[in-house]
Design a protein around this motif. Structure first.
Motif, PDB file in Angstrom:
ATOM      1  N   SER A 186       0.807  -1.220   0.000  1.00 41.36           N
ATOM      2  CA  SER A 186       0.000   0.000   0.000  1.00 41.36           C
ATOM      3  C   SER A 186       0.838   1.268   0.000  1.00 41.36           C
ATOM      4  CB  SER A 186      -0.913   0.022   1.233  1.00 41.36           C
ATOM      5  OG  SER A 186      -0.148   0.231   2.429  1.00 41.36           O
ATOM      6  N   TRP A 197      -6.332   8.022  -3.267  1.00 38.91           N
ATOM      7  CA  TRP A 197      -6.796   7.243  -2.117  1.00 38.91           C
ATOM      8  C   TRP A 197      -7.380   8.111  -1.014  1.00 38.91           C
ATOM      9  CZ3 TRP A 197      -6.805   3.542  -5.110  1.00 38.91           C
ATOM     10  CH2 TRP A 197      -5.691   3.025  -5.772  1.00 38.91           C
ATOM     11  N   THR A 201     -12.233   4.960   3.499  1.00 42.07           N
ATOM     12  CA  THR A 201     -11.616   3.679   3.847  1.00 42.07           C
ATOM     13  C   THR A 201     -10.700   3.243   2.711  1.00 42.07           C
ATOM     14  OG1 THR A 201     -13.390   2.352   2.883  1.00 42.07           O
ATOM     15  CG2 THR A 201     -13.653   3.020   5.194  1.00 42.07           C
ATOM     16  N   GLU A 203     -10.497   0.440   0.986  1.00 43.09           N
ATOM     17  CA  GLU A 203     -10.920  -0.709   0.185  1.00 43.09           C
ATOM     18  C   GLU A 203     -10.487  -0.598  -1.277  1.00 43.09           C
ATOM     19  OE1 GLU A 203     -12.712   0.326   2.663  1.00 43.09           O
ATOM     20  OE2 GLU A 203     -13.297  -1.486   3.769  1.00 43.09           O
ATOM     21  N   ARG A 204     -10.649   0.582  -1.862  1.00 46.07           N
ATOM     22  CA  ARG A 204     -10.277   0.742  -3.268  1.00 46.07           C
ATOM     23  C   ARG A 204      -8.771   0.562  -3.447  1.00 46.07           C
ATOM     24  NH1 ARG A 204     -12.316   6.037  -6.353  1.00 46.07           N
ATOM     25  NH2 ARG A 204     -14.294   5.120  -5.636  1.00 46.07           N
ATOM     26  N   ALA A 206      -6.828  -1.267  -1.594  1.00 44.25           N
ATOM     27  CA  ALA A 206      -6.529  -2.690  -1.421  1.00 44.25           C
ATOM     28  C   ALA A 206      -6.806  -3.466  -2.698  1.00 44.25           C
ATOM     29  CB  ALA A 206      -7.336  -3.245  -0.261  1.00 44.25           C
ATOM     30  N   ALA A 207      -7.937  -3.167  -3.338  1.00 43.04           N
ATOM     31  CA  ALA A 207      -8.284  -3.860  -4.569  1.00 43.04           C
ATOM     32  C   ALA A 207      -7.340  -3.524  -5.700  1.00 43.04           C
ATOM     33  CB  ALA A 207      -9.731  -3.517  -4.967  1.00 43.04           C
ATOM     34  N   GLU A 212      -4.594  -7.293   1.387  1.00 47.64           N
ATOM     35  CA  GLU A 212      -5.804  -7.656   2.100  1.00 47.64           C
ATOM     36  C   GLU A 212      -6.018  -6.748   3.305  1.00 47.64           C
ATOM     37  OE1 GLU A 212      -5.757 -11.757   3.151  1.00 47.64           O
ATOM     38  OE2 GLU A 212      -5.794 -12.446   1.059  1.00 47.64           O
ATOM     39  N   LEU A 213      -7.273  -6.585   3.647  1.00 46.81           N
ATOM     40  CA  LEU A 213      -7.667  -5.812   4.836  1.00 46.81           C
ATOM     41  C   LEU A 213      -8.228  -6.767   5.879  1.00 46.81           C
ATOM     42  CD1 LEU A 213      -9.424  -2.814   3.058  1.00 46.81           C
ATOM     43  CD2 LEU A 213      -7.148  -2.824   4.088  1.00 46.81           C
TER      44      LEU A 213
END
Length: 214
Positions: A186, A197, A201, A203-204, A206-207, A212-213
């Protein structure tokens, strides 16, 4: 209590730092003082010098600007940190991150332990690692034990963003940088975080970056 001969070197170091007006220089990653751990505060600074040092930490934190600053970040290996967060963030960020205003506090000899098994992950930065941020998963709630600058005991549970600040600054006192706990896939420049970013959160991120979260 520390002996006078034990107090002298740290007191002299702090006196030298406070010899000039304005914010103190913040040391950056690679400086050994950030990795060496700290000495428990046990009267190495007299009351007047401690008060001046705390005020210098506060001034330096505000000028940076940041929401916390630990003594090793200005080159002093003492177990002292300050935190304060006005939390000027949008409502959706406040709700997602639990980022609520935190008054100015002095943490003397702090330690923390998780409360429950919950973990949350968000981008995090550090004044001693300028220009970069990374996602760090941390306990959602922690119990902080320490003293304040007047020697009064503190035993308090923190959640949300204040819990993250407490953990980050206490880690500094153990020679731990946030990068040691980060998901390195990250790792992003401040410019990239601002451009990509800024969501409440990660999530975007991470994808897109493949991590992983919790």
């Amino acid at each position: 209590m520390a002996t006078p001969s034990h107090r002298a070197p740290l007191a002299e170091l702090v006196e030298q730092l406070l010899d000039t007006d304005g914010p103190l220089p913040i040391v950056t990653a690679g400086e050994p003082v950030l990795r060496a751990g700290t000495e428990r505060y046990d009267g190495q600074l007299d009351a007047a010098l401690l008060s001046r040092f705390v005020e210098a930490l506060r001034l330096t934190m505000h000028a940076a600007p940041g929401v916390g600053l630990a003594a090793p970040q200005v080159g002093v290996p003492l177990r002292i940190a300050v935190i304060e967060d006005p939390a000027p963030v949008p409502e959706e960020v406040r709700l997602a991150r639990g980022r609520v205003p935190q008054p100015f506090r002095v943490l003397v000899n702090p330690s923390y332990e998780p409360v429950g098994a919950g973990r949350v992950a968000f981008f995090e930065g550090c004044l001693s690692v300028p220009g970069w941020q990374a996602v760090v998963a941390r306990p959602a709630e922690v119990r902080l034990r320490c003293e304040d600058e007047h020697g009064r005991a503190v035993d308090e549970v923190f959640g949300g963003w204040p819990a993250r600040i407490v953990q980050h600054e206490t880690d500094h006192l153990d020679g731990v940088l946030y990068l040691d706990r980060a998901e390195l896939r990250s790792l992003s420049s401040n410019q990239t975080v601002a451009e990509r970013w800024t969501q409440p959160t990660p999530e975007r991120a991470a994808a897109s970056l493949g991590f992983e979260l919790p």
